[in-house]
Scaffold this motif. Structure first.
Motif, PDB file in Angstrom:
ATOM      1  N   GLY A  91      -4.546 -37.414  18.003  1.00 33.52           N
ATOM      2  CA  GLY A  91      -3.389 -37.096  16.986  1.00 33.52           C
ATOM      3  C   GLY A  91      -3.583 -37.536  15.707  1.00 33.52           C
ATOM      4  O   GLY A  91      -4.620 -37.166  15.331  1.00 33.52           O
ATOM      5  N   LEU A  92      -2.602 -38.578  15.373  1.00 32.74           N
ATOM      6  CA  LEU A  92      -2.651 -38.818  13.930  1.00 32.74           C
ATOM      7  C   LEU A  92      -3.903 -39.428  13.211  1.00 32.74           C
ATOM      8  O   LEU A  92      -4.532 -39.150  12.358  1.00 32.74           O
ATOM      9  N   THR A  93      -4.015 -40.458  14.077  1.00 37.22           N
ATOM     10  CA  THR A  93      -5.499 -41.374  13.648  1.00 37.22           C
ATOM     11  C   THR A  93      -6.711 -40.235  13.522  1.00 37.22           C
ATOM     12  O   THR A  93      -7.511 -40.521  12.602  1.00 37.22           O
ATOM     13  N   ASN A  94      -6.663 -39.324  14.550  1.00 36.84           N
ATOM     14  CA  ASN A  94      -7.971 -38.630  14.599  1.00 36.84           C
ATOM     15  C   ASN A  94      -7.672 -37.780  13.442  1.00 36.84           C
ATOM     16  O   ASN A  94      -8.947 -37.272  12.687  1.00 36.84           O
ATOM     17  N   LEU A  95      -6.542 -37.069  12.972  1.00 37.56           N
ATOM     18  CA  LEU A  95      -6.573 -36.242  11.841  1.00 37.56           C
ATOM     19  C   LEU A  95      -7.048 -36.995  10.542  1.00 37.56           C
ATOM     20  O   LEU A  95      -7.569 -36.302   9.607  1.00 37.56           O
ATOM     21  N   SER A 119      -0.006 -40.376  18.332  1.00 38.83           N
ATOM     22  CA  SER A 119      -0.430 -41.314  17.511  1.00 38.83           C
ATOM     23  C   SER A 119      -2.058 -41.262  17.407  1.00 38.83           C
ATOM     24  O   SER A 119      -2.610 -41.550  16.311  1.00 38.83           O
ATOM     25  N   GLY A 120      -2.674 -40.622  18.682  1.00 40.72           N
ATOM     26  CA  GLY A 120      -4.176 -40.542  18.475  1.00 40.72           C
ATOM     27  C   GLY A 120      -4.821 -41.684  18.926  1.00 40.72           C
ATOM     28  O   GLY A 120      -4.287 -42.758  19.762  1.00 40.72           O
ATOM     29  N   SER A 121      -6.217 -41.940  18.714  1.00 37.55           N
ATOM     30  CA  SER A 121      -6.980 -42.611  19.174  1.00 37.55           C
ATOM     31  C   SER A 121      -6.764 -44.215  18.489  1.00 37.55           C
ATOM     32  O   SER A 121      -6.187 -44.257  17.329  1.00 37.55           O
ATOM     33  N   SER A 122      -6.796 -45.475  19.145  1.00 38.25           N
ATOM     34  CA  SER A 122      -6.394 -46.593  18.727  1.00 38.25           C
ATOM     35  C   SER A 122      -7.433 -47.002  17.615  1.00 38.25           C
ATOM     36  O   SER A 122      -8.894 -46.427  17.614  1.00 38.25           O
ATOM     37  N   ILE A 123      -6.730 -47.641  16.633  1.00 45.41           N
ATOM     38  CA  ILE A 123      -7.551 -47.897  15.486  1.00 45.41           C
ATOM     39  C   ILE A 123      -7.248 -49.572  15.056  1.00 45.41           C
ATOM     40  O   ILE A 123      -6.411 -49.874  15.615  1.00 45.41           O
ATOM     41  N   PHE A 124      -8.120 -50.033  14.168  1.00 46.79           N
ATOM     42  CA  PHE A 124      -8.073 -51.506  14.104  1.00 46.79           C
ATOM     43  C   PHE A 124      -7.416 -51.732  12.359  1.00 46.79           C
ATOM     44  O   PHE A 124      -7.011 -52.776  12.005  1.00 46.79           O
ATOM     45  N   GLU A 128      -4.560 -49.050   6.274  1.00 46.72           N
ATOM     46  CA  GLU A 128      -5.504 -48.451   5.516  1.00 46.72           C
ATOM     47  C   GLU A 128      -5.508 -47.033   5.796  1.00 46.72           C
ATOM     48  O   GLU A 128      -5.617 -46.365   4.312  1.00 46.72           O
ATOM     49  N   ILE A 129      -5.411 -46.513   6.656  1.00 51.58           N
ATOM     50  CA  ILE A 129      -5.519 -44.966   6.968  1.00 51.58           C
ATOM     51  C   ILE A 129      -4.254 -44.235   6.689  1.00 51.58           C
ATOM     52  O   ILE A 129      -4.208 -43.253   5.984  1.00 51.58           O
ATOM     53  N   VAL A 130      -3.226 -45.030   6.701  1.00 48.40           N
ATOM     54  CA  VAL A 130      -1.793 -44.543   6.238  1.00 48.40           C
ATOM     55  C   VAL A 130      -1.714 -44.530   4.855  1.00 48.40           C
ATOM     56  O   VAL A 130      -0.921 -43.453   4.304  1.00 48.40           O
ATOM     57  N   SER A 132      -3.969 -43.893   2.946  1.00 46.74           N
ATOM     58  CA  SER A 132      -4.910 -42.980   2.546  1.00 46.74           C
ATOM     59  C   SER A 132      -4.327 -41.542   1.577  1.00 46.74           C
ATOM     60  O   SER A 132      -3.269 -41.195   2.043  1.00 46.74           O
ATOM     61  N   ALA A 133      -4.984 -40.998   1.053  1.00 48.42           N
ATOM     62  CA  ALA A 133      -4.704 -39.888   0.162  1.00 48.42           C
ATOM     63  C   ALA A 133      -4.381 -38.610   1.239  1.00 48.42           C
ATOM     64  O   ALA A 133      -3.363 -37.840   1.115  1.00 48.42           O
ATOM     65  N   LYS A 134      -5.405 -38.691   2.317  1.00 43.54           N
ATOM     66  CA  LYS A 134      -5.174 -37.391   3.283  1.00 43.54           C
ATOM     67  C   LYS A 134      -3.877 -37.649   3.963  1.00 43.54           C
ATOM     68  O   LYS A 134      -3.485 -36.643   4.133  1.00 43.54           O
ATOM     69  N   MET A 135      -3.305 -38.813   4.251  1.00 50.41           N
ATOM     70  CA  MET A 135      -2.047 -39.250   4.702  1.00 50.41           C
ATOM     71  C   MET A 135      -0.966 -38.484   3.943  1.00 50.41           C
ATOM     72  O   MET A 135      -0.310 -37.674   4.508  1.00 50.41           O
ATOM     73  N   GLN A 136      -0.884 -38.532   2.782  1.00 50.83           N
ATOM     74  CA  GLN A 136      -0.001 -37.969   1.990  1.00 50.83           C
ATOM     75  C   GLN A 136      -0.054 -36.369   1.760  1.00 50.83           C
ATOM     76  O   GLN A 136       0.888 -35.548   1.658  1.00 50.83           O
ATOM     77  N   GLU A 137      -1.303 -36.050   1.674  1.00 45.34           N
ATOM     78  CA  GLU A 137      -1.586 -34.441   1.592  1.00 45.34           C
ATOM     79  C   GLU A 137      -1.328 -33.912   2.888  1.00 45.34           C
ATOM     80  O   GLU A 137      -0.915 -32.798   3.039  1.00 45.34           O
TER      81      GLU A 137
END
Length: 210
Positions: A91-95, A119-124, A128-130, A132-137
């Motif tokens: 899901g999202l975290t993996n993307l 949501s994807g795989s669990s992360i800690f 930080e990943i939200v 990221s520029a990748k999230m906005q893109e």
């Protein structure tokens, strides 16, 4: 409404389904800019029914021939996959952390043109990943594909990622549990959203948040 109970799908002629149609109409009245397509749902506290509400709204919009993407950005306690009875998957975290295409992780629901991104795989490190520029893109790309992007998120008062997502969104809807949420917390939530430069569209008072 219990998790997994999509009333707007199972009982489209019910009073609750009609209330969600009213919410959809109100959101359209409040959104004059056709480029405003990303809407975040958050709550003042936990357990106030945000995931169930946004899922039912997504179904309502899809039944009105809108192409809808529902994103579960509650990366700490995801619920959307349970509402739609989907297996935990990429899901999202993996993307955001892997070299994947969004089309490879999107789930079709079979309800109109409603897709969900779990949501994807669990992360800690959700914040930080939200951030990221990748999230906005990713959100910018989704705006070229979908009529509406609905984002489910955790409570605004506790988590930084929700404030970031509020800033990325074109509008924010705040859920409040009747008889559960303190007025002082509602005022604080509004202040936090203003600091995040969020466009607060309105408040939904949920009487059945369990």
């Amino acid at each position: 409404m219990k998790k997994g109970n999509l009333i707007t799908h199972a009982y489209p002629d019910s009073i609750i389904a009609d209330e969600f149609r009213t919410i959809r109409s109100n959101m359209k009245f409040l959104t004059n800019n056709p480029n405003h397509r990303i809407f975040l749902f958050t709550s003042v506290g936990s357990g106030e029914g945000t995931s169930t509400a946004i899922s039912n709204l997504a179904v309502t919009m899809a039944k009105q021939n809108e192409k809808v993407l529902l994103i579960d950005a509650n990366l700490r306690s995801p619920v959307v996959q349970s509402v739609f009875k989907k297996e935990k998957s990429l899901g999202l975290t993996n993307l955001l952390t892997k070299d994947l295409t969004w089309s490879s992780v999107i789930n079709q629901t079979g309800i109109g043109e409603l897709d969900i991104l779990t949501s994807g795989s669990s992360i800690f490190n959700p914040a930080e990943i939200v951030e990221s520029a990748k999230m906005q893109e990713l959100l910018k790309e989704f705006k070229t594909i979908y009529d509406v992007i609905l984002i489910d998120s955790p409570t605004i008062l506790k988590y930084t990622e929700t404030r970031l997502l509020a800033n990325y969104s074109d509008g924010v809807v705040l859920l409040v549990g009747r008889g559960k949420t303190d007025l002082e917390d509602v005022i604080e939530a509004k202040r936090v959203l203003e600091l995040a430069k969020a466009n607060v569209m309105g408040v939904i008072i949920n009487e059945k948040y369990k």
